[in-house]
Write a protein that holds these residues in place. Structure first.
Motif, mmCIF file in Angstrom:
data_model
loop_
_atom_site.group_PDB
_atom_site.id
_atom_site.type_symbol
_atom_site.label_atom_id
_atom_site.label_comp_id
_atom_site.label_asym_id
_atom_site.label_seq_id
_atom_site.Cartn_x
_atom_site.Cartn_y
_atom_site.Cartn_z
ATOM 1 N N VAL A 7 34.025 41.038 36.543
ATOM 2 C CA VAL A 7 34.937 41.757 35.642
ATOM 3 C C VAL A 7 35.847 40.732 34.975
ATOM 4 O O VAL A 7 36.666 40.102 35.646
ATOM 5 C CB VAL A 7 35.781 42.798 36.405
ATOM 6 C CG1 VAL A 7 36.661 43.586 35.437
ATOM 7 C CG2 VAL A 7 34.896 43.723 37.216
ATOM 8 N N GLU A 44 43.424 19.852 26.352
ATOM 9 C CA GLU A 44 43.253 18.394 26.466
ATOM 10 C C GLU A 44 43.039 17.938 27.903
ATOM 11 O O GLU A 44 42.790 16.763 28.146
ATOM 12 C CB GLU A 44 44.497 17.689 25.894
ATOM 13 C CG GLU A 44 44.610 17.849 24.389
ATOM 14 C CD GLU A 44 45.867 17.229 23.832
ATOM 15 O OE1 GLU A 44 46.940 17.387 24.466
ATOM 16 O OE2 GLU A 44 45.779 16.606 22.759
ATOM 17 N N MET A 215 43.175 46.421 32.588
ATOM 18 C CA MET A 215 43.735 47.523 33.374
ATOM 19 C C MET A 215 44.729 46.951 34.376
ATOM 20 O O MET A 215 44.556 45.828 34.866
ATOM 21 C CB MET A 215 42.622 48.224 34.172
ATOM 22 C CG MET A 215 41.544 48.844 33.321
ATOM 23 S SD MET A 215 42.130 50.246 32.385
ATOM 24 C CE MET A 215 42.518 51.385 33.689
ATOM 25 N N LEU A 220 42.757 49.735 38.587
ATOM 26 C CA LEU A 220 41.392 49.190 38.590
ATOM 27 C C LEU A 220 40.699 49.425 39.925
ATOM 28 O O LEU A 220 39.539 49.835 39.976
ATOM 29 C CB LEU A 220 41.447 47.686 38.279
ATOM 30 C CG LEU A 220 40.115 46.983 38.084
ATOM 31 C CD1 LEU A 220 39.370 47.541 36.883
ATOM 32 C CD2 LEU A 220 40.324 45.479 37.909
ATOM 33 N N ALA A 247 38.860 35.602 41.340
ATOM 34 C CA ALA A 247 38.928 34.188 40.949
ATOM 35 C C ALA A 247 39.704 34.029 39.655
ATOM 36 O O ALA A 247 39.721 34.920 38.813
ATOM 37 C CB ALA A 247 37.501 33.641 40.768
ATOM 38 N N ASP A 249 43.008 33.056 37.097
ATOM 39 C CA ASP A 249 44.450 33.324 36.958
ATOM 40 C C ASP A 249 44.891 34.542 37.762
ATOM 41 O O ASP A 249 46.048 34.625 38.180
ATOM 42 C CB ASP A 249 44.797 33.563 35.481
ATOM 43 C CG ASP A 249 44.914 32.266 34.687
ATOM 44 O OD1 ASP A 249 44.632 31.189 35.254
ATOM 45 O OD2 ASP A 249 45.282 32.337 33.494
ATOM 46 N N ALA A 258 40.767 24.615 34.819
ATOM 47 C CA ALA A 258 40.047 23.924 35.903
ATOM 48 C C ALA A 258 40.095 24.728 37.198
ATOM 49 O O ALA A 258 39.093 24.842 37.911
ATOM 50 C CB ALA A 258 40.641 22.542 36.107
ATOM 51 N N ALA A 260 40.534 27.998 37.406
ATOM 52 C CA ALA A 260 39.778 29.241 37.189
ATOM 53 C C ALA A 260 38.284 28.997 37.382
ATOM 54 O O ALA A 260 37.576 29.767 38.052
ATOM 55 C CB ALA A 260 40.055 29.781 35.783
HETATM 56 C C1 LIG Z 1 48.289 29.397 24.432
HETATM 57 C C2 LIG Z 1 47.652 28.966 25.730
HETATM 58 C C3 LIG Z 1 47.374 27.644 25.957
HETATM 59 C C4 LIG Z 1 46.754 27.239 27.153
HETATM 60 N N1 LIG Z 1 46.502 25.908 27.333
HETATM 61 C C5 LIG Z 1 45.845 25.510 28.449
HETATM 62 C C6 LIG Z 1 45.502 24.130 28.629
HETATM 63 O O1 LIG Z 1 45.768 23.286 27.772
HETATM 64 N N2 LIG Z 1 44.852 23.795 29.767
HETATM 65 C C7 LIG Z 1 44.515 24.714 30.739
HETATM 66 O O2 LIG Z 1 43.901 24.348 31.731
HETATM 67 N N3 LIG Z 1 44.860 26.013 30.584
HETATM 68 C C8 LIG Z 1 45.507 26.440 29.485
HETATM 69 N N4 LIG Z 1 45.845 27.764 29.329
HETATM 70 C C9 LIG Z 1 45.574 28.714 30.443
HETATM 71 C C10 LIG Z 1 44.119 29.169 30.466
HETATM 72 O O3 LIG Z 1 43.803 29.818 29.252
HETATM 73 C C11 LIG Z 1 43.906 30.117 31.658
HETATM 74 O O4 LIG Z 1 44.297 29.476 32.846
HETATM 75 C C12 LIG Z 1 42.441 30.527 31.770
HETATM 76 O O5 LIG Z 1 42.015 31.161 30.593
HETATM 77 C C13 LIG Z 1 42.245 31.448 32.982
HETATM 78 O O6 LIG Z 1 40.942 31.915 33.002
HETATM 79 P P1 LIG Z 1 40.584 33.337 33.669
HETATM 80 O O7 LIG Z 1 39.119 33.508 33.488
HETATM 81 O O8 LIG Z 1 41.121 33.376 35.058
HETATM 82 O O9 LIG Z 1 41.418 34.418 32.855
HETATM 83 P P2 LIG Z 1 41.402 34.782 31.301
HETATM 84 O O10 LIG Z 1 41.004 33.627 30.477
HETATM 85 O O11 LIG Z 1 42.723 35.432 31.046
HETATM 86 O O12 LIG Z 1 40.244 35.859 31.187
HETATM 87 C C14 LIG Z 1 40.364 37.117 31.786
HETATM 88 C C15 LIG Z 1 39.571 38.112 30.970
HETATM 89 O O13 LIG Z 1 39.437 39.323 31.693
HETATM 90 C C16 LIG Z 1 39.594 40.413 30.799
HETATM 91 N N5 LIG Z 1 39.900 41.616 31.554
HETATM 92 C C17 LIG Z 1 41.019 41.925 32.235
HETATM 93 N N6 LIG Z 1 40.897 43.141 32.802
HETATM 94 C C18 LIG Z 1 39.667 43.593 32.460
HETATM 95 C C19 LIG Z 1 38.969 44.806 32.716
HETATM 96 N N7 LIG Z 1 39.515 45.787 33.445
HETATM 97 N N8 LIG Z 1 37.715 44.948 32.200
HETATM 98 C C20 LIG Z 1 37.142 43.965 31.448
HETATM 99 N N9 LIG Z 1 37.776 42.807 31.163
HETATM 100 C C21 LIG Z 1 39.024 42.630 31.667
HETATM 101 C C22 LIG Z 1 40.710 39.937 29.868
HETATM 102 O O14 LIG Z 1 40.746 40.682 28.667
HETATM 103 C C23 LIG Z 1 40.247 38.489 29.643
HETATM 104 O O15 LIG Z 1 39.303 38.417 28.595
HETATM 105 C C24 LIG Z 1 46.439 28.184 28.150
HETATM 106 C C25 LIG Z 1 46.729 29.534 27.915
HETATM 107 C C26 LIG Z 1 47.329 29.925 26.724
HETATM 108 C C27 LIG Z 1 47.613 31.385 26.496
#
Ligand SMILES: Cc1cc2nc3c(=O)[nH]c(=O)nc-3n(C[C@H](O)[C@H](O)[C@H](O)COP(=O)(O)OP(=O)(O)OC[C@H]3O[C@@H](n4cnc5c(N)ncnc54)[C@H](O)[C@@H]3O)c2cc1C
Length: 276
Positions: A7, A44, A215, A220, A247, A249, A258, A260
């Motif tokens: 998810v 970066e 959600m 959820l 897993a 954030d 990294a 994540a």
């Molecule tokens: C402006 C900005 C700059 C950043 N710069 C850096 C950087 O330079 N270096 C770095 O390492 N990190 C950076 N980050 C942080 C990085 O983007 C996150 O740590 C990373 O994206 C986490 O990955 P994730 O898969 O855990 O979560 P996310 O990338 O947040 O993905 C989660 C996904 O799950 C979806 N979701 C949630 N609930 C549901 C549901 N019920 N059904 C279906 N889908 C759902 C969300 O819509 C989203 O698409 C930055 C973040 C931002 C906002």
């Protein structure tokens, strides 16, 4: 039935899918291509991909997961249901079944409107396709906080007496939909009426549809143990619910790609190991 359902289509989700495929498990990732990473102008600090935009990085991860045989399905998972031997996930009118679940939902959890939880299923709905018939010929509100809001409002317009749209329009709305610029602050309801509160004013409707891209964890999956906004996990990324992993954030700091990706890998390998 899939072996594993992921998810959330962010770095954690794609990493989980890639690693599940490396263990030859069938896997589907459910989510929109609009996560946090897409907002990052430049990353970066991720090894091997210097000077890359978040959007580009996400596309490369997605293509890699697809090339390895993972399915990617757009949509928002509304609920994960523990069915004993497997899990059922509802996404609108669609339903996905899998042996294991990996939650990669990110850190950005939606804030519920006051009254929303109380009236969920009693006037408040997250799914037009599922519940539209209940409101055929009636007056409904659409609270738009996600990408599906316009298409769902247009669908409701064909069935309901009136559809009033609160929020940002990202695509063309059906001309029958009434657009209201006011911000919805709460859901109200009593024995006589129910509706939305906007700019301090109660506006009655027969039903209120709320559309978001994510959600709240409590909605959820019930019984999921959390610490504040983050899901509690052990070192194998297992949650307190057997068969459910988390897993990225959504498990806590640091909010970094990294971490994540690493956690997505651990969760997939642990989930795959539990599948006979
Ligand atoms: C402006 C900005 C700059 C950043 N710069 C850096 C950087 O330079 N270096 C770095 O390492 N990190 C950076 N980050 C942080 C990085 O983007 C996150 O740590 C990373 O994206 C986490 O990955 P994730 O898969 O855990 O979560 P996310 O990338 O947040 O993905 C989660 C996904 O799950 C979806 N979701 C949630 N609930 C549901 C549901 N019920 N059904 C279906 N889908 C759902 C969300 O819509 C989203 O698409 C930055 C973040 C931002 C906002």
């Amino acid at each position: 039935m899939f072996d594993i359902v992921v998810v959330g289509a962010g770095p954690a989700g794609y990493s989980a899918a890639i690693n599940a495929r490396k263990r030859d498990k069938s896997v589907v990732v459910i989510g929109q291509h609009t996560g946090w990473l897409a907002k990052a102008e430049k990353i970066e600090n991720y090894p091997g991909m210097p000077d890359i935009s978040g959007e580009e990085m996400l596309s490369i991860m997605r293509d890699q997961a697809l090339a390895m045989g993972a399915q990617v399905r757009p949509g928002v998972v509304h609920q994960v249901i523990d069915m004993g031997e497997s899990f059922g996930l509802s996404l609108g009118a669609d339903f996905v079944e899998a042996k294991k679940v990996i939650l990669c939902t990110g850190a950005k959890q939606p804030k519920l409107l006051p009254g929303e939880e109380m009236f969920l299923g009693r006037g408040v709905s997250y799914c037009g396709t599922c519940d539209a018939m209940l409101y055929r010929g009636k007056h409904v509100a659409v609270v738009a906080q996600g990408h599906e809001a316009v298409s769902e409002a247009n669908f409701l317009a064909g069935l309901c007496q009136s559809v009033t749209f609160f929020g940002k329009q990202e695509e063309a709305l059906d001309p029958r939909v009434i657009v209201c610029d006011e911000k919805v602050e709460a859901i109200f309801g009593d024995d006589r009426a129910r509706g939305v509160v906007a700019q301090g004013r109660e506006i009655p409707f027969d039903g209120v549809f709320i559309f978001r891209d994510a959600m709240a964890l409590s909605a959820l999956m019930s019984g999921l143990s959390a610490s504040g906004a983050f899901i509690r996990v052990d070192r194998q990324m297992r949650t307190n619910i057997p068969g459910v992993f988390a897993a990225g954030d959504c498990t806590g700091l640091p909010l970094q790609v990294a971490k994540a990706v690493g956690e997505g890998c651990i969760a997939a390998l642990a989930a795959a190991q539990e599948i006979k």
